[in-house]
Design an enzyme around this catalytic site. Sequence first.
Site, PDB file in Angstrom:
ATOM      1  N   ARG A 171      61.514  -9.731  46.537  1.00 27.86           N
ATOM      2  CA  ARG A 171      62.875 -10.264  46.662  1.00 27.86           C
ATOM      3  C   ARG A 171      63.890  -9.206  47.065  1.00 27.86           C
ATOM      4  NH1 ARG A 171      62.318 -13.560  41.027  1.00 27.86           N
ATOM      5  NH2 ARG A 171      61.690 -11.471  40.424  1.00 27.86           N
ATOM      6  N   LYS A 218      26.444  12.554  18.481  1.00 25.30           N
ATOM      7  CA  LYS A 218      26.691  13.404  17.312  1.00 25.30           C
ATOM      8  C   LYS A 218      25.453  13.353  16.423  1.00 25.30           C
ATOM      9  CE  LYS A 218      30.190  13.777  13.666  1.00 25.30           C
ATOM     10  NZ  LYS A 218      31.406  13.126  13.142  1.00 25.30           N
ATOM     11  N   LEU A 245      54.460  -1.662  39.258  1.00 32.14           N
ATOM     12  CA  LEU A 245      53.006  -1.721  39.405  1.00 32.14           C
ATOM     13  C   LEU A 245      52.581  -1.382  40.820  1.00 32.14           C
ATOM     14  CD1 LEU A 245      50.202  -2.366  38.285  1.00 32.14           C
ATOM     15  CD2 LEU A 245      50.598  -4.754  38.875  1.00 32.14           C
ATOM     16  N   ARG A 305      33.452   8.381  25.743  1.00 28.46           N
ATOM     17  CA  ARG A 305      34.868   8.648  25.989  1.00 28.46           C
ATOM     18  C   ARG A 305      35.249   8.078  27.353  1.00 28.46           C
ATOM     19  NH1 ARG A 305      39.199  12.288  24.483  1.00 28.46           N
ATOM     20  NH2 ARG A 305      38.058  12.560  22.535  1.00 28.46           N
ATOM     21  N   HIS A 312      41.494  -5.674  27.817  1.00 28.17           N
ATOM     22  CA  HIS A 312      40.785  -4.406  28.015  1.00 28.17           C
ATOM     23  C   HIS A 312      39.650  -4.197  27.004  1.00 28.17           C
ATOM     24  CE1 HIS A 312      43.886  -3.685  30.802  1.00 28.17           C
ATOM     25  NE2 HIS A 312      44.717  -2.986  30.061  1.00 28.17           N
TER      26      HIS A 312
END
Length: 515
Positions: free
Chosen positions: A70, A401, A41, A391, A267
């Site tokens: 670590r 549309k 990440l 989107r 999400h």
Amino acid sequence: MASVPNEKKTGAIATGPGSSEGQHVLKDNTVITVAGASGDLAKKKTFPALFGLYNNGFLPEGIRIVGYARTKMDEEDYHKRVSQYIKTPIPAMKQKLEEFLKICTYVSGQYDQDDGFEALEKELKKCEESYKDKEAPKNRVFYMALPPSVFTVVAANFKKHNYSEGGINRIIVEKPFGKDLESSREMQVGLKKEWKEEEIFRIDHYLGKEMVKNLLVLRFANVMLDASFNKNLISNVQITFKEPFGTEGRGGYFDEFGIIRDVMQNHLLQVLSILTMERPVSFSAEDIRDEKVKVLRYIPEIKPEDVLLGQYVAKDDKPGYLDDETVPKGSICPTFAACVVHINSPRWEGVPFILKAGKALNEQKAEVRIQYKDVTQGIFKEITRNELVIRVQPNEAVYLKMNSKAPGLAMRTVPTEMDLTYKRRFSDLKIPEAYEALILDAFKGDHSNFVRDDELDIAWKIFTPLLHWIDNEKPKPAPYPYGSRNAEGFDEFLKTKVGYQRSEAPYTWPSTSVL
């Protein structure tokens, strides 16, 4: 190339609608510590985002970045990891990267032992000795790019050993925030035992995506859209997340959480709450988050009969989920899930919302599809329903549309669209990466795009009964071949549960072919 946030480019960090007015903006005397600095990440998201902000002058003046993990490594190895996923296509950026690496240092230490954090404290003080104003308060930001199993331990050690008594302290926590309601509450108790709520920034990177942040403007700055967002005009809403790849060697992590915990509970539910909330009193963080919490309170817990689960299987040269050696043998972990959510509010009562997420599907896509009700019967029969599509990624766009008369002498209707495609309309602007936007917000002290504790609690209440049912009853997910459009039975599930009508008329959103 690192992207440029769409703000005025200055040394100080700007504020604006939804930002940190009245908050403490970190402009100088700041060190950021990245815990888990050797992990994926940090390499793939955190460091590239920090470099993007540094390259464009959005980080505090004199910023220093300290990695903590670590893994034992020297400065050269550490700098290779930091720069591994940073792209520098032009010479000026390569020079900036060299400057960036000079402000990046590293300390190795365990997450549960004092000596590592004591060594970190020495490094932080060494960094702070370089500040021009020696007497000014020292500010510290702690970014936890860590697995949730060590969140509370590391947070407690940061507070015990590395907290700046005279300056501003902030801690950024990555998801997942627990595995269910109980573990989430346990984690929050541990965090808030050491840190104040205003110091905690729970990061969900979807809240930093440009189109998700645009939902507020689309809703409340456009009268015609806001007026149509209600149960009288909308038939159903789909919020979709699709990935064209499987676990690919990371099945051990994924199998522990599954697609619902990994994508849907955070999400997609975040997108749902912003899409459906009422108008906030202002753009302040608390006013926005208050409205998100209110709409989430209207959502009842999800029932098993309102869920479809799937798991991908091999097709051609693509392996199935159970073929991944890191996945436990015989696992019934779902890699696809679709669930119907209802919002029992005056505005949305009766409108089904379907959240859908899946891996190893036919495309990469995240979008919101709002389908309106049929037109009044009479002169038009079997005409395509209107749909507003937002989107989120890739190829950010908003298109409506709609039906239109086909040019010519005959009276014939065809589906077409009113199209706002970002790459065409905003061709001269760069869309910032989500992590850039959110890290910048944390430096501003702006919580608008971060998850509040009560919001997190309600989100887990909605999903925990379903998750416990899956864990206890172990329903076998429906198989679907790698690269499918959806899991088997989804179209029938959608038609039965939601009443969604898939258009039979030939229609392709043209924007995808020209980008």
